[in-house]
Write a protein that holds these residues in place. Structure first.
Motif, short mmCIF file in Angstrom:
data_model
loop_
_atom_site.label_atom_id
_atom_site.label_comp_id
_atom_site.label_asym_id
_atom_site.label_seq_id
_atom_site.Cartn_x
_atom_site.Cartn_y
_atom_site.Cartn_z
N GLU A 2 -8.97 -25.65 -15.48
CA GLU A 2 -7.63 -25.14 -15.76
C GLU A 2 -6.38 -25.51 -15.25
N GLU A 3 -5.37 -26.47 -15.58
CA GLU A 3 -4.97 -26.91 -14.35
C GLU A 3 -3.53 -25.76 -13.58
N LYS A 4 -3.61 -25.83 -12.47
CA LYS A 4 -2.88 -24.34 -11.92
C LYS A 4 -1.39 -24.54 -12.03
N MET A 5 -0.43 -23.37 -12.70
CA MET A 5 0.55 -23.33 -12.88
C MET A 5 0.93 -22.95 -11.31
N GLU A 6 2.78 -23.46 -11.55
CA GLU A 6 3.68 -23.08 -10.73
C GLU A 6 3.55 -21.41 -11.03
N TYR A 7 4.41 -20.30 -10.29
CA TYR A 7 5.01 -19.12 -9.96
C TYR A 7 5.49 -18.72 -11.42
N GLU A 8 6.60 -19.49 -11.50
CA GLU A 8 7.64 -19.36 -13.04
C GLU A 8 7.09 -19.23 -14.27
N ALA A 9 6.08 -20.50 -14.03
CA ALA A 9 5.14 -20.70 -15.20
C ALA A 9 4.63 -19.90 -15.59
N SER A 13 3.39 -16.90 -18.34
CA SER A 13 2.27 -17.54 -19.32
C SER A 13 1.20 -15.53 -19.46
N VAL A 14 1.23 -15.13 -18.49
CA VAL A 14 1.00 -13.25 -18.83
C VAL A 14 1.92 -12.87 -19.84
N LEU A 15 3.43 -12.76 -19.46
CA LEU A 15 3.52 -12.59 -20.89
C LEU A 15 3.16 -12.31 -21.44
N LYS A 16 2.98 -14.11 -21.77
CA LYS A 16 3.14 -14.35 -23.67
C LYS A 16 1.65 -13.71 -24.25
N GLY A 17 0.50 -14.31 -22.64
CA GLY A 17 -0.42 -13.36 -23.49
C GLY A 17 -1.04 -11.76 -23.11
N LEU A 18 0.36 -11.32 -22.96
CA LEU A 18 -0.38 -10.02 -23.40
C LEU A 18 0.18 -9.30 -24.42
N GLN A 19 1.71 -10.16 -24.91
CA GLN A 19 2.47 -10.08 -26.38
C GLN A 19 1.29 -9.80 -27.70
N GLU A 20 0.55 -11.35 -26.99
CA GLU A 20 -0.12 -11.78 -28.32
C GLU A 20 -1.49 -10.50 -28.20
N LYS A 21 -1.73 -10.10 -27.73
CA LYS A 21 -2.85 -9.64 -26.79
C LYS A 21 -2.67 -8.27 -27.54
N TYR A 22 -1.78 -7.34 -27.58
CA TYR A 22 -1.10 -5.96 -27.76
C TYR A 22 -0.14 -6.01 -29.15
N ALA A 28 5.51 -6.05 -23.29
CA ALA A 28 5.40 -5.78 -22.44
C ALA A 28 6.48 -6.72 -21.08
N ARG A 29 7.46 -6.71 -20.53
CA ARG A 29 8.00 -7.29 -20.35
C ARG A 29 7.61 -7.80 -18.62
N VAL A 30 8.95 -8.98 -17.85
CA VAL A 30 9.05 -8.57 -16.34
C VAL A 30 9.85 -8.22 -15.78
N GLU A 31 9.96 -7.70 -15.06
CA GLU A 31 10.93 -5.98 -14.42
C GLU A 31 10.69 -7.20 -12.71
N LYS A 32 11.94 -6.60 -11.72
CA LYS A 32 12.09 -7.02 -10.12
C LYS A 32 12.69 -5.23 -10.18
N PHE A 64 -1.91 -10.78 -8.56
CA PHE A 64 -3.06 -11.44 -10.07
C PHE A 64 -2.70 -12.82 -9.61
N TYR A 65 -1.17 -13.81 -8.97
CA TYR A 65 -1.49 -14.79 -9.03
C TYR A 65 -1.31 -15.65 -7.62
N ARG A 66 -2.09 -14.66 -6.78
CA ARG A 66 -2.46 -15.33 -5.69
C ARG A 66 -4.28 -15.57 -5.49
N PRO A 67 -5.57 -14.71 -6.37
CA PRO A 67 -6.30 -15.26 -6.90
C PRO A 67 -6.04 -16.13 -7.82
N TYR A 68 -5.61 -16.44 -8.98
CA TYR A 68 -5.45 -17.57 -9.76
C TYR A 68 -4.94 -18.72 -9.10
N ASN A 69 -3.92 -18.66 -8.23
CA ASN A 69 -3.66 -19.80 -7.56
C ASN A 69 -4.11 -20.43 -6.65
#
Length: 308
Positions: A2-9, A13-22, A28-32, A64-69
């Protein structure tokens, strides 16, 4: 591979994957979120609806991004782990109970505690939370609970005072009453460190006027849960009885504890302030730093002052 993504991508992708799963069973949403000392963290908020009621949790994406990257997991693995964390969370009642208590003063008042934070490093947060000034620090207030065996704290903002129908003074009084029953102790720091499983440290040596002298015994002030325990210095009776009229330097080891070192005539404060700054930079996470200098407790005056 799998080609590694930059952080924003990765985030999208995590958000989309969770929305598809549930699907329609959860959102699911991203918040700061704003943490201590002005630090912001991106996180995924997953809220479960339906028959179980609506409950959600904030999961920092950096976990999750650190172990993924680093190649330790792939995107599918990240989605599965986040989902597992959420589902374990939903299977327990502790979060729901804490949130339900949060909106009722009579239910939550026994869990309100003061915490100390740097005023300079938390100006953005201080615009919305209830706070009280102490030297160059601010007293803010949390509702404290336990999730998964770990202490958590939800900071009380000004809107909550309206919901509770109380004043900031009433909040502070309740927090101080709880603080005084929070199991604070002064412990010999060297013995405490050994009890935590670390090798016994050598006694601190200071070089002054060309001569090395060992310091007197140092003490750590902590609460029973070892969580935001630096606020213990607000209990003036506790500090006064411990000091017995003697002078001490107070070293803010972190937001969780302080260290008391006999100060004698008060000389050497520059050394201790330098020590606090050095330890902060080397060993203390940014979010857990209190301030970068020592304080002086005047035993005769029963007063805490800033060290220049």
């Amino acid at each position: 591979m799998e080609e590694k993504m930059e952080y924003e991508a990765f985030k999208e992708s995590v958000l989309k994957g969770l929305q598809e799963k549930y699907g329609g069973h959860a959102t699911a949403r991203v918040e700061k979120i704003l943490k201590n000392n002005g630090k912001h963290h991106d996180g995924i908020v997953v809220e479960l609806g339906g028959g179980k009621g609506s409950t959600g949790m904030f999961i920092p994406l950096e976990w999750f991004y650190r172990p993924y990257n680093g190649g330790n997991t792939d995107m599918e693995g990240c989605i599965q782990i986040i989902a597992k964390v959420c589902e374990e969370h939903w299977e327990t009642d502790c979060v729901r109970e804490l949130l339900q208590k949060m909106v009722c003063w009579e239910r939550i008042k026994g869990d309100i505690y003061p915490v100390l934070l740097s005023t300079k490093e938390n100006r953005e947060m201080l615009e919305r939370v209830v706070s009280k000034q102490m030297l160059d620090m601010s007293v803010v207030y949390i509702a404290r609970g336990e999730i998964g065996g770990r202490c958590v704290g939800i900071k009380i903002d000004r809107r909550m005072l309206e919901i509770y129908g109380i004043s900031a003074e009433r909040l502070h009084k309740q927090a101080m009453e709880n603080l005084m029953n929070d199991g604070y102790q002064f412990r010999d720091i060297y013995r405490f460190v050994v009890e935590q499983g670390y090798p016994e440290p050598e006694k601190l040596e200071l070089e002054e006027a060309g001569k090395a002298e060992k310091t007197e015994k140092a003490y750590i002030l902590i609460n029973a849960v070892k969580f935001y325990g630096a606020a213990g210095i607000l209990d003036r009776k506790l500090v006064r009885e411990f000091a017995g009229g003697k002078n001490f330097f107070i070293l803010p080891s972190s937001v969780n504890e302080t260290i008391f070192v006999p100060a004698g005539d008060g000389s050497g404060m520059e050394i201790y302030s330098g020590m606090v700054k050095m330890v902060n930079e080397m060993d203390v996470d940014e979010e857990e730093r209190l301030t970068d200098h020592a304080y002086f407790y005047d035993g005769a005056e029963d007063e805490i002052r800033m060290c220049a």
